[in-house]
Design a protein around this motif. Structure first.
Motif, PDB file in Angstrom:
ATOM      1  N   HIS A 114       9.945   2.005   1.295  1.00 42.07           N
ATOM      2  CA  HIS A 114       9.093   3.019   0.672  1.00 42.07           C
ATOM      3  C   HIS A 114       7.740   2.470   0.256  1.00 42.07           C
ATOM      4  CE1 HIS A 114      12.663   5.603   0.413  1.00 42.07           C
ATOM      5  NE2 HIS A 114      13.317   4.534  -0.012  1.00 42.07           N
ATOM      6  N   ILE A 115       7.479   1.186   0.519  1.00 44.34           N
ATOM      7  CA  ILE A 115       6.225   0.541   0.099  1.00 44.34           C
ATOM      8  C   ILE A 115       5.447   0.137   1.342  1.00 44.34           C
ATOM      9  CG2 ILE A 115       5.222  -1.416  -1.137  1.00 44.34           C
ATOM     10  CD1 ILE A 115       7.713  -1.418  -2.919  1.00 44.34           C
ATOM     11  N   ASN A 116       4.226   0.643   1.468  1.00 45.87           N
ATOM     12  CA  ASN A 116       3.412   0.350   2.651  1.00 45.87           C
ATOM     13  C   ASN A 116       2.893  -1.080   2.635  1.00 45.87           C
ATOM     14  OD1 ASN A 116       3.706   2.954   3.641  1.00 45.87           O
ATOM     15  ND2 ASN A 116       1.947   3.719   2.488  1.00 45.87           N
ATOM     16  N   SER A 117       2.381  -1.541   1.507  1.00 45.89           N
ATOM     17  CA  SER A 117       1.821  -2.888   1.400  1.00 45.89           C
ATOM     18  C   SER A 117       2.424  -3.567   0.190  1.00 45.89           C
ATOM     19  CB  SER A 117       0.287  -2.824   1.283  1.00 45.89           C
ATOM     20  OG  SER A 117      -0.241  -4.111   1.014  1.00 45.89           O
ATOM     21  N   ALA A 118       3.344  -4.512   0.431  1.00 49.43           N
ATOM     22  CA  ALA A 118       4.001  -5.199  -0.675  1.00 49.43           C
ATOM     23  C   ALA A 118       3.007  -6.038  -1.470  1.00 49.43           C
ATOM     24  CB  ALA A 118       5.141  -6.072  -0.137  1.00 49.43           C
TER      25      ALA A 118
END
Length: 430
Positions: free
Chosen positions: A389-393
């Motif tokens: 659910h996270i595009n850019s950690a």
């Protein structure tokens, strides 16, 4: 060509659906339509990769256009040219007749020419008494006029793609230059870091590019190089800022920079102590996490452990390791020997996951400075659980770090939400 007529090839050459479609399209030319033949030819040269024709075939088309008497293609002036192969060879710089025939067939197959063969297969024209051409047999240029808009559109697409590729190559060249000079500077100035490993990584990215790379390969290499350049720049800027930081006369302690993200704490971090208690008063088996030691200026006595922990952890509350593993079970697979038994194991696993998620070392180190190593490892474990659910950690971690600096972030709600999500009885509730 005559309106409503269909012409078939002479001799053993077969009729095809492509020829029939080209003739049907040529009959739909708008009345009075005209276009400059050499402008159209330049557009054809630009659109050649999308039309599937060779440069030699374009040379033959150039020779055919040179036999057209007017400067603009128009039905009013006729659209059939009828040179012999000998004349074509002379204007095509002595190209062999067999080669001419092959490229003429390619132009017809691409839908740029139409054969209008005479009864005996010869190319000629019948003229009126006044010298005007009444009927001609040879090659019709009508498809060029009918497809002029399409050809110009394809030419514009090829031009735009070429310019985009050129700009991408320029960005790649600049990025390569920046990395090479930054690494060279770091080595000459004696900056701390594994610069030989960075250089090998840099050369590996560059050497993977083929001699004539495609747009996609250049874009992929550029993304890797820009990420590497950002990491190098962040690491060097941190080393530039570190010597410039000095003590403030209004404060009683100095800031000590520690760029090592691998901490040696093995015990679980304790909960916040009650007011008036010290580290010695806490029960056995629960210890404060190892923190950076700060000293009073000129006094040389250490700051109490609770104060040091609040500096290193940004005031965030720590949670037991068992609760963290219950909320984030996926991190266990990345620990030493495939298990996480201590905080050191969790921080080791967090470093592995950090690299896998694409979080830069500088972002991880900044998080450790603000939130503390144990809390940062806990956040990385939570990010791993929600990776889909996270595009850019990396960007997400930097945002949490900034919020923690402002006192706007707490780990508890994040852990509790994951505990409820991973609870075995979750599916039975409701």
């Amino acid at each position: 060509m005559e309106s409503g007529s269909v012409t078939t090839p002479f001799g053993r050459r077969p009729m095809t659906f492509g020829m029939l479609a080209s003739q049907a399209a040529a009959r739909k030319i708008e009345p009075g339509r005209s276009i400059d033949k050499w402008k159209l030819y330049r557009a054809l040269c630009e659109a050649r990769p999308l039309l599937g024709i060779t440069d030699r075939a374009l040379s033959i088309l150039n020779a055919l256009l040179s036999f057209y008497p007017k400067g603009e293609l128009s039905e009013d002036n006729g659209l059939v040219v009828f040179p012999s192969n000998t004349q074509l060879s002379l204007r095509a710089h002595g190209m062999a007749e067999q080669t001419i025939r092959r490229h003429l067939a390619a132009l017809i197959e691409a839908g740029l020419l139409i054969r209008k063969d005479s009864p005996n297969g010869k190319r000629y024209a019948r003229k009126e008494q006044g010298g005007e051409i009444r009927e001609a047999f040879g090659f019709s240029l009508a498809p060029l006029l009918a497809r002029a808009d399409e050809i110009e559109r394809l030419a514009a697409e090829v031009t735009a793609e070429r310019l985009q590729l050129q700009r991408l190559k320029e960005r790649l060249t600049l990025c390569r230059r920046d990395i090479a000079k930054l690494v060279e500077m770091a080595v000459e100035e004696g900056a701390s870091g594994d610069w030989s490993g960075v250089h090998l990584h840099f050369r590996g990215i560059v050497e993977r590019l083929p001699r004539s790379p495609s747009f996609e390969k250049i874009a992929a290499a550029l993304d890797e190089l820009e990420l590497l350049r950002e990491e190098i720049t962040n690491q060097l800027e941190m080393q530039v800022k570190a010597p410039n930081q000095s003590g403030n006369a209004q404060h009683s302690e100095r800031h000590i920079q520690n760029s090592n993200p691998h901490y040696t704490t093995e015990l679980e971090p304790g909960f916040e102590t009650k007011q008036g208690t010290t580290a010695e008063d806490q029960s056995e088996g629960r210890a404060e996490p190892t923190a950076r030691i700060a000293t009073h200026e000129g006094k040389g006595r250490p700051v109490p452990a609770a104060s040091s922990a609040s500096v290193a952890g940004g005031g965030l509350r720590s949670f037991p390791l068992g609760l963290v593993l219950q909320a984030c079970p996926e991190i266990t697979a990345y620990g030493p020997q495939g298990s996480v038994d201590t905080w050191r194991d969790l921080m080791t696993a967090a470093v592995v996951v950090r690299s896998m998620l694409g979080v830069s070392p500088s972002a991880y180190e900044q998080a450790c400075d603000v939130m503390g190593p144990e809390n940062t490892a806990t956040v990385i474990a939570c990010v791993l659980e929600r990776a889909g659910h996270i595009n850019s950690a990396g960007g997400y971690l930097r945002d949490l770090t900034r919020r923690a600096e402002r006192g706007e972030f707490a780990i508890g709600p994040m852990l509790m939400a994951l505990v409820r999500t991973n609870s075995p009885i979750r599916g039975k509730t409701g």
